[in-house]
Design a protein around this motif. Sequence first.
Motif, mmCIF file in Angstrom:
data_model
loop_
_atom_site.group_PDB
_atom_site.id
_atom_site.type_symbol
_atom_site.label_atom_id
_atom_site.label_comp_id
_atom_site.label_asym_id
_atom_site.label_seq_id
_atom_site.Cartn_x
_atom_site.Cartn_y
_atom_site.Cartn_z
ATOM 1 N N VAL A 1 52.591 27.356 46.446
ATOM 2 C CA VAL A 1 51.761 27.049 45.280
ATOM 3 C C VAL A 1 50.495 27.898 45.216
ATOM 4 O O VAL A 1 50.055 28.257 44.122
ATOM 5 N N LEU A 2 49.900 28.220 46.337
ATOM 6 C CA LEU A 2 48.681 29.025 46.305
ATOM 7 C C LEU A 2 48.994 30.457 45.874
ATOM 8 O O LEU A 2 48.235 31.056 45.092
ATOM 9 N N THR A 3 50.102 31.013 46.351
ATOM 10 C CA THR A 3 50.521 32.350 45.927
ATOM 11 C C THR A 3 50.830 32.358 44.434
ATOM 12 O O THR A 3 50.437 33.284 43.711
ATOM 13 N N ASP A 4 51.531 31.325 43.963
ATOM 14 C CA ASP A 4 51.833 31.213 42.531
ATOM 15 C C ASP A 4 50.543 31.209 41.711
ATOM 16 O O ASP A 4 50.458 31.856 40.661
ATOM 17 N N LYS A 5 49.537 30.490 42.187
ATOM 18 C CA LYS A 5 48.265 30.391 41.460
ATOM 19 C C LYS A 5 47.522 31.729 41.480
ATOM 20 O O LYS A 5 46.908 32.120 40.480
ATOM 21 N N ILE A 6 47.566 32.448 42.590
ATOM 22 C CA ILE A 6 46.904 33.757 42.669
ATOM 23 C C ILE A 6 47.533 34.726 41.662
ATOM 24 O O ILE A 6 46.827 35.430 40.933
ATOM 25 N N ILE A 7 48.846 34.757 41.592
ATOM 26 C CA ILE A 7 49.540 35.650 40.667
ATOM 27 C C ILE A 7 49.224 35.274 39.221
ATOM 28 O O ILE A 7 48.878 36.143 38.403
#
Length: 162
Positions: free
Chosen positions: A50-56
Amino acid sequence: MSVVRSLYERFAKLGHEVAKFGTVGLIAYIIDTGTFNLLKYDGGPISHKVLTDKIISTSLAATFAYFANRHWTWRARARTGLGREYMLFFVFNGIGLGIALACLATSHYVLDLRSGLADNVSANVIGTLLGTLFRFWSYRRWVFIEAEEPLRSEEAASAAVV
């Protein structure tokens, strides 16, 4: 009476900036939230991150927001160079992203609220609201700075002579 007029002009200008910033922000929010949910629920290799998804998703939205704010919201402000503005814009966006990530991480990992609704409320409502307040203030203050007052005609003429 000039004090009242001056206050009116100042707040009218601020109101226009807030409205334009809000419009750009709404479109960036749709890009951010749509991309976040697409990445989270597409079943792809990063859907569980989820954190990677939010960064992208935030990076895509921020790129749109930079160009829309530069060329619409604050187009009349001084141009201090694409490199300087873009770097500062992304530094402040990074801080805004950090605010959203802190809200998401707290909800998801500390409070163990792992539903799609909880992730969206923490990241895309609370985090975005707090981050947006910070972004408006910082962009206006340091990225898209006020243009200096143009010289009056007598000052310009005397400056040209010197």
